[in-house]
Design an enzyme around this catalytic site. Sequence first.
Site, PDB file in Angstrom:
ATOM      1  N   ILE A 250      32.650  35.214  39.917  1.00 51.44           N
ATOM      2  CA  ILE A 250      31.878  36.292  39.290  1.00 51.44           C
ATOM      3  C   ILE A 250      32.674  36.899  38.143  1.00 51.44           C
ATOM      4  O   ILE A 250      33.785  37.398  38.335  1.00 51.44           O
ATOM      5  CB  ILE A 250      31.537  37.398  40.318  1.00 51.44           C
ATOM      6  CG1 ILE A 250      30.656  36.828  41.443  1.00 51.44           C
ATOM      7  CG2 ILE A 250      30.867  38.568  39.621  1.00 51.44           C
ATOM      8  CD1 ILE A 250      29.269  36.415  41.025  1.00 51.44           C
ATOM      9  N   GLU A 251      32.097  36.839  36.936  1.00 53.44           N
ATOM     10  CA  GLU A 251      32.711  37.503  35.782  1.00 53.44           C
ATOM     11  C   GLU A 251      31.687  38.466  35.214  1.00 53.44           C
ATOM     12  O   GLU A 251      30.675  38.067  34.634  1.00 53.44           O
ATOM     13  CB  GLU A 251      33.129  36.476  34.720  1.00 53.44           C
ATOM     14  CG  GLU A 251      34.106  37.044  33.702  1.00 53.44           C
ATOM     15  CD  GLU A 251      33.448  37.470  32.406  1.00 53.44           C
ATOM     16  OE1 GLU A 251      33.255  38.692  32.255  1.00 53.44           O
ATOM     17  OE2 GLU A 251      33.146  36.618  31.582  1.00 53.44           O
ATOM     18  N   CYS A 252      31.930  39.749  35.449  1.00 53.92           N
ATOM     19  CA  CYS A 252      30.994  40.790  35.030  1.00 53.92           C
ATOM     20  C   CYS A 252      31.510  41.492  33.779  1.00 53.92           C
ATOM     21  O   CYS A 252      32.437  41.036  33.126  1.00 53.92           O
ATOM     22  CB  CYS A 252      30.791  41.795  36.154  1.00 53.92           C
ATOM     23  SG  CYS A 252      30.192  41.047  37.682  1.00 53.92           S
TER      24      CYS A 252
ATOM     25  N   GLY B 224      27.726  37.859  33.838  1.00 54.47           N
ATOM     26  CA  GLY B 224      26.650  38.798  33.542  1.00 54.47           C
ATOM     27  C   GLY B 224      26.972  40.190  34.036  1.00 54.47           C
ATOM     28  O   GLY B 224      28.132  40.520  34.289  1.00 54.47           O
TER      29      GLY B 224
ATOM     30  N   PHE C 192      29.102  32.581  37.724  1.00 52.79           N
ATOM     31  CA  PHE C 192      28.150  33.498  37.091  1.00 52.79           C
ATOM     32  C   PHE C 192      28.862  34.425  36.120  1.00 52.79           C
ATOM     33  O   PHE C 192      29.937  34.956  36.422  1.00 52.79           O
ATOM     34  CB  PHE C 192      27.442  34.335  38.162  1.00 52.79           C
ATOM     35  CG  PHE C 192      26.658  35.499  37.602  1.00 52.79           C
ATOM     36  CD1 PHE C 192      25.362  35.320  37.142  1.00 52.79           C
ATOM     37  CD2 PHE C 192      27.225  36.769  37.536  1.00 52.79           C
ATOM     38  CE1 PHE C 192      24.651  36.392  36.612  1.00 52.79           C
ATOM     39  CE2 PHE C 192      26.516  37.840  37.007  1.00 52.79           C
ATOM     40  CZ  PHE C 192      25.230  37.656  36.548  1.00 52.79           C
TER      41      PHE C 192
END
Length: 499
Positions: free
Chosen positions: A246-248, A225, A223
Amino acid sequence: MTATDTPLPGVSGTPATFESLDPRTGDVVGTHPVHDADAVAAAVARAEDAAQWWASLGFPERRRRLGEWRKALVRRIDDLARVVTEETGKPIDDARLELVLAIDHLDWAAKHAERVLGRRMVLPGALMSNQAASVTYVPIGVVGVIGPWNYPVFTPMGSIAYALAAGNAVVFKPSELTPGVGVALADSLAEIVDGRALFQVVTGFGETGASLCRAPGIGKISFTGSTATAKRVMATCAERLTPVVIECGGKDPMIVDADADLAAAADAAVWGGMSNAGQTCVGVERVYVLDAVAEEFIAKVVGTARTLRSGSTGDYGPMTSPAQVDVVRRHVEDALGRGGRAMVGGPESVQQQFIEPVVIVDVPEDSTAVTEETFGPLLVVNRVPDVAEAVRRANATGYGLGATVFSKNRGEEIATQLRCGMVAINGVISFAGVPSLPFGGVGDSGFGRIHGADGLREFTRPQAVARQRFPLPIAVTSFRRSSRGMKALLGVVRLRYGR
Protein backbone atom coordinates in the site's frame (compact mmCIF):
# COMPACT_ATOMS: atom_id res chain seq x y z
CA MET A 1 -6.59 9.32 -5.57
CA THR A 2 -7.04 6.49 -8.09
CA ALA A 3 -9.54 4.78 -10.28
CA THR A 4 -11.05 3.06 -7.27
CA ASP A 5 -12.33 6.42 -6.03
CA THR A 6 -14.97 6.54 -8.82
CA PRO A 7 -18.13 4.38 -8.84
CA LEU A 8 -18.90 2.08 -11.76
CA PRO A 9 -21.38 3.70 -14.16
CA GLY A 10 -24.02 1.99 -16.25
CA VAL A 11 -26.21 -1.02 -15.67
CA SER A 12 -24.74 -4.11 -14.06
CA GLY A 13 -24.08 -6.84 -16.61
CA THR A 14 -24.31 -4.50 -19.60
CA PRO A 15 -21.18 -4.20 -21.78
CA ALA A 16 -19.88 -0.67 -21.30
CA THR A 17 -17.14 1.64 -22.41
CA PHE A 18 -15.84 4.91 -21.06
CA GLU A 19 -13.94 7.81 -22.53
CA SER A 20 -10.54 9.15 -21.56
CA LEU A 21 -10.42 12.96 -21.71
CA ASP A 22 -7.73 15.57 -22.11
CA PRO A 23 -8.10 17.63 -18.90
CA ARG A 24 -6.80 20.75 -20.69
CA THR A 25 -9.58 20.81 -23.26
CA GLY A 26 -12.14 18.15 -22.38
CA ASP A 27 -11.51 16.47 -25.75
CA VAL A 28 -11.93 12.70 -25.99
CA VAL A 29 -8.54 11.01 -26.48
CA GLY A 30 -9.60 7.38 -26.18
CA THR A 31 -12.43 4.92 -25.55
CA HIS A 32 -11.87 1.87 -23.36
CA PRO A 33 -13.92 -1.09 -22.13
CA VAL A 34 -15.22 -1.41 -18.61
CA HIS A 35 -13.92 -4.85 -17.71
CA ASP A 36 -16.32 -6.76 -15.46
CA ALA A 37 -15.50 -9.51 -12.96
CA ASP A 38 -15.56 -12.25 -15.61
CA ALA A 39 -13.19 -10.34 -17.88
CA VAL A 40 -10.81 -9.69 -15.00
CA ALA A 41 -10.90 -13.34 -13.93
CA ALA A 42 -10.12 -14.42 -17.49
CA ALA A 43 -7.15 -12.04 -17.63
CA VAL A 44 -5.80 -13.43 -14.36
CA ALA A 45 -6.22 -17.00 -15.62
CA ARG A 46 -4.22 -16.15 -18.75
CA ALA A 47 -1.60 -14.51 -16.56
CA GLU A 48 -1.24 -17.67 -14.48
CA ASP A 49 -0.13 -19.61 -17.54
CA ALA A 50 2.23 -16.80 -18.59
CA ALA A 51 3.70 -16.63 -15.09
CA GLN A 52 4.73 -20.29 -15.20
CA TRP A 53 6.44 -19.80 -18.56
CA TRP A 54 8.16 -16.59 -17.41
CA ALA A 55 9.43 -18.13 -14.15
CA SER A 56 10.81 -21.13 -16.07
CA LEU A 57 13.02 -18.89 -18.22
CA GLY A 58 15.35 -18.12 -15.33
CA PHE A 59 17.11 -14.89 -14.44
CA PRO A 60 19.43 -14.53 -17.48
CA GLU A 61 16.68 -14.87 -20.08
CA ARG A 62 14.27 -12.65 -18.16
CA ARG A 63 17.02 -10.05 -17.93
CA ARG A 64 17.59 -10.24 -21.68
CA ARG A 65 13.93 -9.80 -22.54
CA LEU A 66 13.43 -6.97 -20.05
CA GLY A 67 16.48 -5.35 -21.62
CA GLU A 68 14.72 -5.54 -24.99
CA TRP A 69 11.66 -3.93 -23.41
CA ARG A 70 13.86 -1.16 -22.05
CA LYS A 71 15.13 -0.48 -25.57
CA ALA A 72 11.59 -0.49 -26.95
CA LEU A 73 10.50 2.06 -24.35
CA VAL A 74 13.43 4.29 -25.29
CA ARG A 75 12.48 4.08 -28.97
CA ARG A 76 8.86 4.96 -28.17
CA ILE A 77 9.56 7.55 -25.52
CA ASP A 78 8.08 10.47 -27.45
CA ASP A 79 4.96 8.55 -28.47
CA LEU A 80 4.39 7.36 -24.90
CA ALA A 81 5.02 10.86 -23.55
CA ARG A 82 2.32 12.23 -25.86
CA VAL A 83 -0.19 9.73 -24.44
CA VAL A 84 0.77 10.78 -20.90
CA THR A 85 0.36 14.45 -21.80
CA GLU A 86 -3.01 13.89 -23.47
CA GLU A 87 -4.43 12.06 -20.48
CA THR A 88 -2.89 14.09 -17.63
CA GLY A 89 -2.33 17.50 -19.22
CA LYS A 90 1.23 17.71 -17.89
CA PRO A 91 3.92 19.34 -20.05
CA ILE A 92 5.57 17.02 -22.56
CA ASP A 93 9.00 17.29 -20.92
CA ASP A 94 7.50 16.33 -17.55
CA ALA A 95 6.05 13.25 -19.24
CA ARG A 96 9.43 12.46 -20.81
CA LEU A 97 11.14 12.79 -17.42
CA GLU A 98 8.65 10.34 -15.93
CA LEU A 99 9.46 7.82 -18.64
CA VAL A 100 13.21 8.31 -18.25
CA LEU A 101 12.98 7.52 -14.54
CA ALA A 102 10.80 4.47 -15.19
CA ILE A 103 13.26 3.15 -17.78
CA ASP A 104 16.15 3.56 -15.34
CA HIS A 105 14.25 1.59 -12.69
CA LEU A 106 13.39 -1.16 -15.18
CA ASP A 107 17.07 -1.46 -16.09
CA TRP A 108 18.13 -1.69 -12.45
CA ALA A 109 15.50 -4.29 -11.56
CA ALA A 110 16.39 -6.52 -14.50
CA LYS A 111 20.13 -6.35 -13.87
CA HIS A 112 20.00 -6.90 -10.09
CA ALA A 113 17.21 -9.47 -9.73
CA GLU A 114 19.49 -12.51 -9.75
CA ARG A 115 21.91 -11.02 -7.21
CA VAL A 116 19.09 -10.04 -4.84
CA LEU A 117 16.77 -13.02 -5.29
CA GLY A 118 19.09 -15.90 -6.20
CA ARG A 119 19.77 -18.72 -3.77
CA ARG A 120 22.14 -17.68 -1.00
CA MET A 121 23.71 -19.67 1.81
CA VAL A 122 23.26 -18.55 5.41
CA LEU A 123 25.14 -19.61 8.53
CA PRO A 124 23.26 -22.34 10.44
CA GLY A 125 24.63 -21.46 13.89
CA ALA A 126 26.63 -23.54 16.32
CA LEU A 127 23.80 -25.81 17.48
CA MET A 128 22.78 -26.65 13.91
CA SER A 129 26.25 -26.84 12.41
CA ASN A 130 25.37 -30.12 10.72
CA GLN A 131 22.94 -28.28 8.42
CA ALA A 132 23.52 -26.47 5.14
CA ALA A 133 21.09 -23.54 5.25
CA SER A 134 19.93 -21.48 2.28
CA VAL A 135 17.26 -18.98 1.26
CA THR A 136 15.63 -18.57 -2.12
CA TYR A 137 13.05 -16.01 -3.24
CA VAL A 138 10.30 -17.64 -5.26
CA PRO A 139 7.99 -15.66 -7.59
CA ILE A 140 4.48 -15.12 -6.26
CA GLY A 141 2.83 -15.90 -9.60
CA VAL A 142 0.41 -13.16 -10.65
CA VAL A 143 0.68 -9.65 -9.21
CA GLY A 144 -2.21 -7.20 -9.51
CA VAL A 145 -1.19 -3.55 -9.78
CA ILE A 146 -3.67 -0.71 -9.23
CA GLY A 147 -2.11 2.54 -10.37
CA PRO A 148 -2.72 6.29 -9.99
CA TRP A 149 -3.28 9.07 -12.51
CA ASN A 150 -0.74 11.64 -11.34
CA TYR A 151 2.35 9.68 -12.49
CA PRO A 152 0.72 7.01 -14.67
CA VAL A 153 4.03 5.52 -15.86
CA PHE A 154 6.63 6.02 -13.15
CA THR A 155 4.52 5.05 -10.14
CA PRO A 156 2.99 1.78 -11.40
CA MET A 157 6.25 0.78 -13.10
CA GLY A 158 7.79 0.78 -9.62
CA SER A 159 5.66 -2.32 -9.07
CA ILE A 160 5.36 -3.68 -12.64
CA ALA A 161 9.07 -3.67 -13.49
CA TYR A 162 10.13 -5.16 -10.17
CA ALA A 163 7.37 -7.80 -10.20
CA LEU A 164 8.36 -8.88 -13.71
CA ALA A 165 12.07 -8.94 -12.86
CA ALA A 166 11.24 -11.16 -9.89
CA GLY A 167 9.59 -13.70 -12.21
CA ASN A 168 5.89 -12.82 -11.98
CA ALA A 169 3.15 -11.96 -14.45
CA VAL A 170 1.25 -8.69 -13.97
CA VAL A 171 -2.36 -7.60 -14.43
CA PHE A 172 -2.51 -3.81 -14.32
CA LYS A 173 -5.58 -1.73 -13.51
CA PRO A 174 -4.72 1.90 -14.41
CA SER A 175 -6.77 4.87 -13.24
CA GLU A 176 -9.85 5.55 -15.33
CA LEU A 177 -8.30 8.95 -16.02
CA THR A 178 -5.18 7.45 -17.67
CA PRO A 179 -6.15 4.08 -19.20
CA GLY A 180 -4.41 4.76 -22.52
CA VAL A 181 -1.06 5.00 -20.77
CA GLY A 182 -1.49 1.53 -19.31
CA VAL A 183 -2.52 0.03 -22.64
CA ALA A 184 0.46 1.63 -24.41
CA LEU A 185 2.87 0.23 -21.81
CA ALA A 186 1.49 -3.30 -22.15
CA ASP A 187 1.56 -3.11 -25.95
CA SER A 188 5.24 -2.16 -25.86
CA LEU A 189 6.12 -5.47 -24.17
CA ALA A 190 3.82 -7.84 -26.08
CA GLU A 191 6.11 -8.76 -28.97
CA ILE A 192 9.12 -9.21 -26.71
CA VAL A 193 7.34 -11.94 -24.73
CA ASP A 194 6.03 -13.74 -27.84
CA GLY A 195 2.49 -12.45 -27.37
CA ARG A 196 2.07 -14.24 -24.04
CA ALA A 197 -0.24 -12.67 -21.44
CA LEU A 198 2.63 -11.64 -19.19
CA PHE A 199 1.58 -8.01 -18.76
CA GLN A 200 -2.12 -7.31 -19.28
CA VAL A 201 -4.27 -4.26 -18.66
CA VAL A 202 -7.85 -4.24 -17.39
CA THR A 203 -9.67 -0.92 -17.58
CA GLY A 204 -12.67 0.48 -15.80
CA PHE A 205 -13.67 2.01 -12.51
CA GLY A 206 -13.80 0.98 -8.87
CA GLU A 207 -15.56 -2.32 -9.42
CA THR A 208 -12.91 -3.42 -11.93
CA GLY A 209 -10.24 -2.81 -9.30
CA ALA A 210 -12.31 -4.67 -6.71
CA SER A 211 -12.64 -7.62 -9.10
CA LEU A 212 -8.87 -7.70 -9.48
CA CYS A 213 -8.50 -7.82 -5.69
CA ARG A 214 -11.00 -10.70 -5.48
CA ALA A 215 -9.61 -12.80 -8.34
CA PRO A 216 -8.56 -16.22 -7.00
CA GLY A 217 -5.32 -16.35 -8.99
CA ILE A 218 -3.92 -13.06 -7.69
CA GLY A 219 -0.94 -13.62 -5.41
CA LYS A 220 -0.48 -10.01 -4.31
CA ILE A 221 -1.94 -6.57 -4.91
CA SER A 222 0.20 -3.43 -5.18
CA PHE A 223 -1.96 -0.34 -4.75
CA THR A 224 -1.21 3.37 -5.03
CA GLY A 225 -3.88 5.89 -4.11
CA SER A 226 -5.69 7.61 -1.28
CA THR A 227 -5.69 6.29 2.28
CA ALA A 228 -9.48 5.93 2.25
CA THR A 229 -9.42 3.84 -0.92
CA ALA A 230 -6.48 1.81 0.39
CA LYS A 231 -8.60 0.70 3.34
CA ARG A 232 -11.30 -0.54 0.96
CA VAL A 233 -8.69 -2.36 -1.12
CA MET A 234 -7.30 -4.02 2.01
CA ALA A 235 -10.77 -5.06 3.15
CA THR A 236 -11.48 -6.64 -0.24
CA CYS A 237 -8.12 -8.42 -0.32
CA ALA A 238 -8.74 -9.72 3.20
CA GLU A 239 -11.58 -11.87 1.84
CA ARG A 240 -8.93 -14.18 0.33
CA LEU A 241 -6.02 -13.24 2.59
CA THR A 242 -4.33 -11.69 -0.44
CA PRO A 243 -1.26 -9.73 0.72
CA VAL A 244 -0.94 -6.10 -0.29
CA VAL A 245 1.60 -3.34 -0.83
CA ILE A 246 0.00 0.00 0.00
CA GLU A 247 1.40 3.37 -1.08
CA CYS A 248 -0.91 6.19 -0.09
CA GLY A 249 -0.61 9.95 -0.04
CA GLY A 250 1.50 12.22 2.06
CA LYS A 251 1.66 15.64 3.61
CA ASP A 252 5.35 15.86 3.04
CA PRO A 253 7.32 18.47 5.02
CA MET A 254 10.46 20.42 4.24
CA ILE A 255 12.71 21.67 7.03
CA VAL A 256 14.98 24.65 6.30
CA ASP A 257 17.79 25.01 8.81
CA ALA A 258 19.51 28.29 9.66
CA ASP A 259 22.65 27.28 7.74
CA ALA A 260 20.81 26.14 4.60
CA ASP A 261 21.54 27.35 1.10
CA LEU A 262 18.40 29.47 0.94
CA ALA A 263 18.39 29.97 -2.82
CA ALA A 264 18.56 26.22 -3.40
CA ALA A 265 16.00 25.54 -0.65
CA ALA A 266 13.53 28.05 -2.07
CA ASP A 267 13.92 26.65 -5.58
CA ALA A 268 13.35 23.11 -4.26
CA ALA A 269 10.33 24.18 -2.21
CA VAL A 270 8.62 25.81 -5.18
CA TRP A 271 9.42 22.99 -7.59
CA GLY A 272 8.44 20.33 -5.03
CA GLY A 273 5.19 22.12 -4.30
CA MET A 274 4.14 23.32 -7.74
CA SER A 275 5.51 20.90 -10.36
CA ASN A 276 2.89 18.57 -11.83
CA ALA A 277 0.38 21.13 -10.49
CA GLY A 278 1.25 19.96 -6.97
CA GLN A 279 -0.13 16.49 -7.76
CA THR A 280 2.85 14.62 -6.30
CA CYS A 281 2.50 12.33 -3.29
CA VAL A 282 6.13 13.01 -2.28
CA GLY A 283 6.06 16.69 -3.23
CA VAL A 284 6.50 19.52 -0.74
CA GLU A 285 3.28 20.66 0.95
CA ARG A 286 4.53 22.11 4.25
CA VAL A 287 7.72 24.10 4.88
CA TYR A 288 9.14 24.76 8.36
CA VAL A 289 11.83 27.40 8.23
CA LEU A 290 13.85 28.65 11.19
CA ASP A 291 13.04 32.19 12.33
CA ALA A 292 16.61 33.34 11.79
CA VAL A 293 16.34 32.94 8.00
CA ALA A 294 12.58 32.99 7.49
CA GLU A 295 12.25 36.44 5.93
CA GLU A 296 14.99 35.87 3.38
CA PHE A 297 13.75 32.38 2.54
CA ILE A 298 10.12 33.48 2.13
CA ALA A 299 11.19 36.35 -0.12
CA LYS A 300 13.02 33.90 -2.39
CA VAL A 301 10.04 31.52 -2.47
CA VAL A 302 7.66 34.34 -3.31
CA GLY A 303 9.95 35.66 -6.04
CA THR A 304 10.19 32.27 -7.72
CA ALA A 305 6.51 31.33 -7.33
CA ARG A 306 5.34 34.60 -8.87
CA THR A 307 7.13 33.76 -12.11
CA LEU A 308 5.19 30.52 -12.62
CA ARG A 309 2.08 30.11 -14.73
CA SER A 310 -0.27 27.19 -15.15
CA GLY A 311 -1.84 26.40 -18.50
CA SER A 312 -1.60 24.27 -21.62
CA THR A 313 1.73 25.93 -22.43
CA GLY A 314 2.59 27.00 -18.88
CA ASP A 315 5.14 25.81 -16.34
CA TYR A 316 2.71 23.11 -15.24
CA GLY A 317 -0.60 21.78 -16.48
CA PRO A 318 -4.16 21.43 -15.22
CA MET A 319 -5.61 19.47 -12.35
CA THR A 320 -5.95 16.01 -13.87
CA SER A 321 -8.81 15.07 -11.55
CA PRO A 322 -11.64 17.66 -11.54
CA ALA A 323 -12.62 16.62 -8.00
CA GLN A 324 -9.24 17.77 -6.67
CA VAL A 325 -9.99 21.41 -7.50
CA ASP A 326 -12.54 21.62 -4.69
CA VAL A 327 -10.03 20.15 -2.22
CA VAL A 328 -7.45 22.82 -3.09
CA ARG A 329 -10.05 25.59 -2.86
CA ARG A 330 -11.20 24.37 0.55
CA HIS A 331 -7.64 24.24 1.90
CA VAL A 332 -6.80 27.73 0.64
CA GLU A 333 -9.94 29.20 2.19
CA ASP A 334 -9.37 27.40 5.48
CA ALA A 335 -5.75 28.56 5.73
CA LEU A 336 -6.72 32.18 5.10
CA GLY A 337 -9.80 31.98 7.30
CA ARG A 338 -7.66 30.86 10.22
CA GLY A 339 -5.25 33.75 9.92
CA GLY A 340 -2.73 32.67 7.31
CA ARG A 341 -1.35 35.34 4.99
CA ALA A 342 -1.35 34.87 1.23
CA MET A 343 2.03 35.89 -0.20
CA VAL A 344 1.30 34.58 -3.69
CA GLY A 345 -2.19 34.04 -5.11
CA GLY A 346 -5.29 33.28 -3.07
CA PRO A 347 -8.84 31.98 -3.59
CA GLU A 348 -8.96 33.66 -6.99
CA SER A 349 -6.07 31.43 -8.11
CA VAL A 350 -8.28 28.33 -8.01
CA GLN A 351 -9.97 28.10 -11.43
CA GLN A 352 -12.00 25.35 -13.06
CA GLN A 353 -9.11 23.44 -14.66
CA PHE A 354 -5.95 25.37 -13.87
CA ILE A 355 -4.74 26.62 -10.48
CA GLU A 356 -2.16 29.37 -10.26
CA PRO A 357 0.56 29.09 -7.57
CA VAL A 358 -0.52 29.84 -4.00
CA VAL A 359 1.92 30.48 -1.14
CA ILE A 360 0.48 31.08 2.33
CA VAL A 361 2.55 31.79 5.45
CA ASP A 362 1.86 31.57 9.19
CA VAL A 363 -0.90 28.98 8.87
CA PRO A 364 -2.20 27.45 12.14
CA GLU A 365 -1.19 23.83 12.50
CA ASP A 366 -4.79 22.66 12.87
CA SER A 367 -5.77 24.03 9.46
CA THR A 368 -6.75 21.47 6.85
CA ALA A 369 -4.04 23.05 4.68
CA VAL A 370 -1.56 21.58 7.17
CA THR A 371 -3.26 18.39 8.30
CA GLU A 372 -4.73 17.01 5.06
CA GLU A 373 -3.15 16.17 1.72
CA THR A 374 -3.83 19.04 -0.69
CA PHE A 375 -2.49 17.55 -3.93
CA GLY A 376 -2.43 20.92 -5.63
CA PRO A 377 -0.10 23.93 -6.13
CA LEU A 378 -0.46 25.26 -2.59
CA LEU A 379 2.65 25.74 -0.45
CA VAL A 380 2.33 26.46 3.28
CA VAL A 381 5.37 28.10 4.89
CA ASN A 382 5.53 28.36 8.68
CA ARG A 383 8.27 29.76 10.90
CA VAL A 384 9.71 27.78 13.81
CA PRO A 385 12.13 28.79 16.58
CA ASP A 386 14.44 25.79 16.22
CA VAL A 387 14.98 22.44 14.53
CA ALA A 388 13.40 20.51 17.40
CA GLU A 389 10.10 22.32 16.84
CA ALA A 390 10.38 21.80 13.08
CA VAL A 391 10.80 18.06 13.60
CA ARG A 392 7.90 17.95 16.06
CA ARG A 393 5.56 19.63 13.59
CA ALA A 394 6.83 17.60 10.66
CA ASN A 395 5.96 14.40 12.54
CA ALA A 396 2.60 15.65 13.82
CA THR A 397 0.39 14.28 11.03
CA GLY A 398 -0.70 10.68 10.49
CA TYR A 399 1.16 10.61 7.19
CA GLY A 400 4.76 9.49 6.82
CA LEU A 401 5.80 9.21 3.20
CA GLY A 402 8.69 11.52 2.26
CA ALA A 403 10.44 14.61 3.60
CA THR A 404 13.04 17.17 2.59
CA VAL A 405 15.79 18.75 4.70
CA PHE A 406 18.00 21.68 3.75
CA SER A 407 20.98 22.05 6.08
CA LYS A 408 24.71 22.30 5.45
CA ASN A 409 25.80 20.58 8.65
CA ARG A 410 22.86 18.76 10.22
CA GLY A 411 20.99 17.14 7.33
CA GLU A 412 21.49 13.50 8.28
CA GLU A 413 21.00 14.23 11.97
CA ILE A 414 17.63 15.84 11.24
CA ALA A 415 16.66 13.09 8.80
CA THR A 416 17.02 10.37 11.44
CA GLN A 417 14.41 12.13 13.60
CA LEU A 418 11.71 12.20 10.93
CA ARG A 419 8.91 9.61 10.90
CA CYS A 420 8.75 8.79 7.21
CA GLY A 421 9.95 6.34 4.61
CA MET A 422 12.30 8.57 2.59
CA VAL A 423 14.25 11.80 3.09
CA ALA A 424 15.97 14.04 0.54
CA ILE A 425 18.80 16.18 1.95
CA ASN A 426 19.67 19.39 0.09
CA GLY A 427 17.56 18.21 -2.84
CA VAL A 428 13.93 17.36 -3.49
CA ILE A 429 12.32 13.97 -4.32
CA SER A 430 15.81 12.70 -5.15
CA PHE A 431 15.23 9.37 -3.37
CA ALA A 432 12.57 8.42 -5.96
CA GLY A 433 15.14 8.60 -8.75
CA VAL A 434 17.64 6.25 -7.08
CA PRO A 435 16.63 2.72 -8.18
CA SER A 436 18.51 1.00 -5.35
CA LEU A 437 16.59 2.86 -2.62
CA PRO A 438 13.32 1.43 -1.25
CA PHE A 439 10.22 3.60 -1.65
CA GLY A 440 7.23 3.55 0.69
CA GLY A 441 5.70 5.09 3.77
CA VAL A 442 4.47 4.55 7.30
CA GLY A 443 1.20 5.31 9.05
CA ASP A 444 -1.51 6.72 6.79
CA SER A 445 0.99 6.70 3.93
CA GLY A 446 0.92 2.90 3.78
CA PHE A 447 3.37 0.02 4.12
CA GLY A 448 5.49 -2.30 2.04
CA ARG A 449 8.18 -1.16 -0.37
CA ILE A 450 8.79 -0.83 -4.08
CA HIS A 451 12.15 -0.07 -5.74
CA GLY A 452 15.53 -1.47 -4.78
CA ALA A 453 16.27 -4.87 -3.31
CA ASP A 454 13.31 -4.51 -0.94
CA GLY A 455 11.06 -3.88 -3.93
CA LEU A 456 12.26 -7.02 -5.69
CA ARG A 457 11.76 -9.14 -2.57
CA GLU A 458 8.28 -7.62 -2.09
CA PHE A 459 7.08 -9.61 -5.10
CA THR A 460 8.45 -12.97 -3.99
CA ARG A 461 7.99 -15.39 -1.13
CA PRO A 462 11.13 -16.40 0.75
CA GLN A 463 11.70 -20.13 1.01
CA ALA A 464 14.07 -21.42 3.67
CA VAL A 465 15.85 -24.74 3.12
CA ALA A 466 17.90 -26.68 5.70
CA ARG A 467 19.75 -29.75 4.40
CA GLN A 468 21.37 -32.15 6.86
CA ARG A 469 25.00 -32.80 5.97
CA PHE A 470 25.67 -35.33 8.73
CA PRO A 471 23.79 -36.56 11.81
CA LEU A 472 24.47 -35.00 15.20
CA PRO A 473 25.98 -37.25 17.83
CA ILE A 474 23.10 -36.29 20.13
CA ALA A 475 19.62 -37.05 18.73
CA VAL A 476 17.32 -34.24 19.91
CA THR A 477 14.56 -34.22 17.25
CA SER A 478 13.71 -37.87 17.63
CA PHE A 479 11.86 -40.13 20.05
CA ARG A 480 15.25 -41.85 20.47
CA ARG A 481 16.34 -38.82 22.44
CA SER A 482 17.73 -39.78 25.83
CA SER A 483 17.96 -37.85 29.09
CA ARG A 484 21.72 -38.27 28.91
CA GLY A 485 21.74 -36.67 25.47
CA MET A 486 19.63 -33.73 26.66
CA LYS A 487 21.91 -33.27 29.66
CA ALA A 488 24.87 -33.06 27.32
CA LEU A 489 23.03 -30.55 25.11
CA LEU A 490 22.15 -28.34 28.08
CA GLY A 491 25.77 -28.46 29.14
CA VAL A 492 26.83 -27.14 25.75
CA VAL A 493 24.20 -24.37 25.90
CA ARG A 494 25.28 -23.30 29.39
CA LEU A 495 28.92 -23.29 28.37
CA ARG A 496 28.30 -21.30 25.19
CA TYR A 497 25.50 -18.91 26.14
CA GLY A 498 25.36 -18.78 29.92
CA ARG A 499 28.55 -16.92 30.63
